[in-house]
Design a protein around this motif. Sequence first.
Motif, PDB file in Angstrom:
ATOM      1  N   THR A  28       0.844  -1.189   0.000  1.00 45.45           N
ATOM      2  CA  THR A  28       0.000   0.000   0.000  1.00 45.45           C
ATOM      3  C   THR A  28       0.879   1.237   0.000  1.00 45.45           C
ATOM      4  O   THR A  28       1.977   1.234   0.560  1.00 45.45           O
ATOM      5  CB  THR A  28      -0.924   0.050   1.229  1.00 45.45           C
ATOM      6  N   MET A  29       0.373   2.289  -0.639  1.00 48.87           N
ATOM      7  CA  MET A  29       1.072   3.572  -0.684  1.00 48.87           C
ATOM      8  C   MET A  29       0.072   4.665  -0.348  1.00 48.87           C
ATOM      9  O   MET A  29      -1.054   4.634  -0.830  1.00 48.87           O
ATOM     10  CB  MET A  29       1.642   3.833  -2.074  1.00 48.87           C
ATOM     11  N   LYS A  30       0.508   5.614   0.481  1.00 50.12           N
ATOM     12  CA  LYS A  30      -0.351   6.751   0.787  1.00 50.12           C
ATOM     13  C   LYS A  30       0.504   7.939   1.194  1.00 50.12           C
ATOM     14  O   LYS A  30       1.684   7.788   1.518  1.00 50.12           O
ATOM     15  CB  LYS A  30      -1.362   6.410   1.871  1.00 50.12           C
ATOM     16  N   LYS A  31      -0.101   9.112   1.166  1.00 51.16           N
ATOM     17  CA  LYS A  31       0.614  10.321   1.545  1.00 51.16           C
ATOM     18  C   LYS A  31       0.936  10.261   3.028  1.00 51.16           C
ATOM     19  O   LYS A  31       0.096   9.914   3.852  1.00 51.16           O
ATOM     20  CB  LYS A  31      -0.227  11.554   1.235  1.00 51.16           C
ATOM     21  N   TYR A  32       2.173  10.614   3.363  1.00 56.13           N
ATOM     22  CA  TYR A  32       2.621  10.568   4.746  1.00 56.13           C
ATOM     23  C   TYR A  32       2.450  11.934   5.385  1.00 56.13           C
ATOM     24  O   TYR A  32       2.870  12.954   4.844  1.00 56.13           O
ATOM     25  CB  TYR A  32       4.085  10.142   4.814  1.00 56.13           C
ATOM     26  N   VAL A  33       1.819  11.954   6.551  1.00 51.71           N
ATOM     27  CA  VAL A  33       1.646  13.172   7.330  1.00 51.71           C
ATOM     28  C   VAL A  33       2.318  12.928   8.672  1.00 51.71           C
ATOM     29  O   VAL A  33       2.044  11.929   9.337  1.00 51.71           O
ATOM     30  CB  VAL A  33       0.152  13.504   7.535  1.00 51.71           C
ATOM     31  N   ASP A  34       3.210  13.843   9.074  1.00 48.41           N
ATOM     32  CA  ASP A  34       3.905  13.681  10.350  1.00 48.41           C
ATOM     33  C   ASP A  34       2.901  13.607  11.486  1.00 48.41           C
ATOM     34  O   ASP A  34       1.981  14.414  11.578  1.00 48.41           O
ATOM     35  CB  ASP A  34       4.871  14.846  10.594  1.00 48.41           C
ATOM     36  N   SER A  35       3.082  12.655  12.367  1.00 46.88           N
ATOM     37  CA  SER A  35       2.152  12.490  13.485  1.00 46.88           C
ATOM     38  C   SER A  35       2.422  13.481  14.606  1.00 46.88           C
ATOM     39  O   SER A  35       1.589  13.673  15.478  1.00 46.88           O
ATOM     40  CB  SER A  35       2.238  11.070  14.033  1.00 46.88           C
ATOM     41  N   ASP A  36       3.587  14.139  14.591  1.00 47.75           N
ATOM     42  CA  ASP A  36       3.898  15.079  15.658  1.00 47.75           C
ATOM     43  C   ASP A  36       3.347  16.478  15.396  1.00 47.75           C
ATOM     44  O   ASP A  36       3.556  17.383  16.192  1.00 47.75           O
ATOM     45  CB  ASP A  36       5.405  15.147  15.894  1.00 47.75           C
ATOM     46  N   SER A  37       2.633  16.661  14.278  1.00 49.74           N
ATOM     47  CA  SER A  37       2.054  17.979  14.021  1.00 49.74           C
ATOM     48  C   SER A  37       0.911  18.230  14.996  1.00 49.74           C
ATOM     49  O   SER A  37       0.187  17.324  15.398  1.00 49.74           O
ATOM     50  CB  SER A  37       1.557  18.078  12.581  1.00 49.74           C
ATOM     51  N   ASN A  38       0.732  19.468  15.381  1.00 48.06           N
ATOM     52  CA  ASN A  38      -0.266  19.833  16.380  1.00 48.06           C
ATOM     53  C   ASN A  38      -1.620  20.009  15.695  1.00 48.06           C
ATOM     54  O   ASN A  38      -1.794  20.890  14.865  1.00 48.06           O
ATOM     55  CB  ASN A  38       0.169  21.126  17.077  1.00 48.06           C
ATOM     56  N   GLU A  53       5.978  22.120   3.413  1.00 50.99           N
ATOM     57  CA  GLU A  53       6.713  20.886   3.645  1.00 50.99           C
ATOM     58  C   GLU A  53       6.855  20.088   2.355  1.00 50.99           C
ATOM     59  O   GLU A  53       6.044  20.195   1.446  1.00 50.99           O
ATOM     60  CB  GLU A  53       5.988  20.026   4.678  1.00 50.99           C
ATOM     61  N   GLU A  54       7.891  19.258   2.320  1.00 56.14           N
ATOM     62  CA  GLU A  54       8.106  18.386   1.179  1.00 56.14           C
ATOM     63  C   GLU A  54       7.138  17.204   1.266  1.00 56.14           C
ATOM     64  O   GLU A  54       6.911  16.654   2.341  1.00 56.14           O
ATOM     65  CB  GLU A  54       9.548  17.873   1.195  1.00 56.14           C
ATOM     66  N   ILE A  68       6.588  -4.512   6.793  1.00 60.90           N
ATOM     67  CA  ILE A  68       7.708  -3.609   6.556  1.00 60.90           C
ATOM     68  C   ILE A  68       7.166  -2.315   5.983  1.00 60.90           C
ATOM     69  O   ILE A  68       6.096  -2.296   5.372  1.00 60.90           O
ATOM     70  CB  ILE A  68       8.765  -4.226   5.606  1.00 60.90           C
ATOM     71  N   SER A  69       7.896  -1.223   6.187  1.00 59.37           N
ATOM     72  CA  SER A  69       7.446   0.065   5.668  1.00 59.37           C
ATOM     73  C   SER A  69       8.639   0.979   5.458  1.00 59.37           C
ATOM     74  O   SER A  69       9.716   0.767   6.018  1.00 59.37           O
ATOM     75  CB  SER A  69       6.451   0.714   6.626  1.00 59.37           C
ATOM     76  N   THR A  70       8.425   2.005   4.634  1.00 57.47           N
ATOM     77  CA  THR A  70       9.436   3.023   4.381  1.00 57.47           C
ATOM     78  C   THR A  70       8.746   4.325   4.037  1.00 57.47           C
ATOM     79  O   THR A  70       7.570   4.338   3.664  1.00 57.47           O
ATOM     80  CB  THR A  70      10.395   2.605   3.252  1.00 57.47           C
ATOM     81  N   ILE A  71       9.486   5.412   4.159  1.00 62.36           N
ATOM     82  CA  ILE A  71       8.984   6.729   3.772  1.00 62.36           C
ATOM     83  C   ILE A  71       9.838   7.212   2.611  1.00 62.36           C
ATOM     84  O   ILE A  71      11.062   7.293   2.722  1.00 62.36           O
ATOM     85  CB  ILE A  71       9.052   7.716   4.946  1.00 62.36           C
ATOM     86  N   VAL A  72       9.181   7.532   1.491  1.00 60.13           N
ATOM     87  CA  VAL A  72       9.878   7.976   0.292  1.00 60.13           C
ATOM     88  C   VAL A  72       9.689   9.481   0.157  1.00 60.13           C
ATOM     89  O   VAL A  72       8.559   9.970   0.133  1.00 60.13           O
ATOM     90  CB  VAL A  72       9.334   7.253  -0.960  1.00 60.13           C
ATOM     91  N   LEU A  73      10.795  10.200   0.077  1.00 57.47           N
ATOM     92  CA  LEU A  73      10.746  11.646  -0.117  1.00 57.47           C
ATOM     93  C   LEU A  73      10.497  11.959  -1.587  1.00 57.47           C
ATOM     94  O   LEU A  73      10.756  11.130  -2.467  1.00 57.47           O
ATOM     95  CB  LEU A  73      12.052  12.288   0.342  1.00 57.47           C
ATOM     96  N   ALA A  74      10.015  13.160  -1.860  1.00 53.21           N
ATOM     97  CA  ALA A  74       9.702  13.555  -3.233  1.00 53.21           C
ATOM     98  C   ALA A  74      10.949  13.551  -4.111  1.00 53.21           C
ATOM     99  O   ALA A  74      10.882  13.185  -5.286  1.00 53.21           O
ATOM    100  CB  ALA A  74       9.051  14.932  -3.248  1.00 53.21           C
ATOM    101  N   LYS A  75      12.089  13.926  -3.550  1.00 56.14           N
ATOM    102  CA  LYS A  75      13.314  13.968  -4.355  1.00 56.14           C
ATOM    103  C   LYS A  75      13.824  12.564  -4.694  1.00 56.14           C
ATOM    104  O   LYS A  75      14.530  12.384  -5.677  1.00 56.14           O
ATOM    105  CB  LYS A  75      14.396  14.763  -3.641  1.00 56.14           C
ATOM    106  N   ASP A  76      13.454  11.545  -3.904  1.00 53.85           N
ATOM    107  CA  ASP A  76      13.897  10.169  -4.143  1.00 53.85           C
ATOM    108  C   ASP A  76      12.862   9.340  -4.893  1.00 53.85           C
ATOM    109  O   ASP A  76      13.065   8.150  -5.123  1.00 53.85           O
ATOM    110  CB  ASP A  76      14.192   9.480  -2.805  1.00 53.85           C
ATOM    111  N   LYS A  77      11.758   9.959  -5.277  1.00 52.53           N
ATOM    112  CA  LYS A  77      10.636   9.225  -5.856  1.00 52.53           C
ATOM    113  C   LYS A  77      11.008   8.484  -7.138  1.00 52.53           C
ATOM    114  O   LYS A  77      10.707   7.303  -7.285  1.00 52.53           O
ATOM    115  CB  LYS A  77       9.481  10.180  -6.135  1.00 52.53           C
ATOM    116  N   SER A  78      11.680   9.138  -8.061  1.00 48.78           N
ATOM    117  CA  SER A  78      11.968   8.501  -9.348  1.00 48.78           C
ATOM    118  C   SER A  78      12.915   7.311  -9.187  1.00 48.78           C
ATOM    119  O   SER A  78      12.726   6.272  -9.822  1.00 48.78           O
ATOM    120  CB  SER A  78      12.531   9.516 -10.336  1.00 48.78           C
TER     121      SER A  78
END
Length: 123
Positions: A28-38, A53-54, A68-78
């Motif tokens: 599964t893939m979905k947009k990641y939102v930081d959980s520490d945001s208020n 934010e990126e 297993i899971s990972t977070i992919v940044l926009a710059k590393d997407k390709s």
Amino acid sequence: MLLDNDAFLSALNKLYQTTSKKGTVWVTMKKYVDSDSNFSRKKAERIKESEEEENKCLVRATNGKKKISTIVLAKDKSMFEKNYKNVLLINLDNLKVEKKKPTPTTTPSSSTTAKTAAKKTKV
């Protein structure tokens, strides 16, 4: 278990290989939102900060037992997509080919065959 991108792809490859004979892997893939945001702040403030934010993508895989899971940044997407495609191409050769169901063929009844034969002889 949160892994970096390369470790995730190698673990995903092992996950596919362990389920090659029997089993399923869900990715599964979905947009990641930081959980520490208020979340108590106003919505307008959150939207403004989220635009700055990126973008990140959370990729998760499981076979029902191991996760297993990972977070992919926009710059590393390709680069991630290219490597992910290679993992899929290597491991998707184990897919079963579904056989098409034969269409039921109707056999002409003896009365229709006799009628067409009679028409041919009259001419």
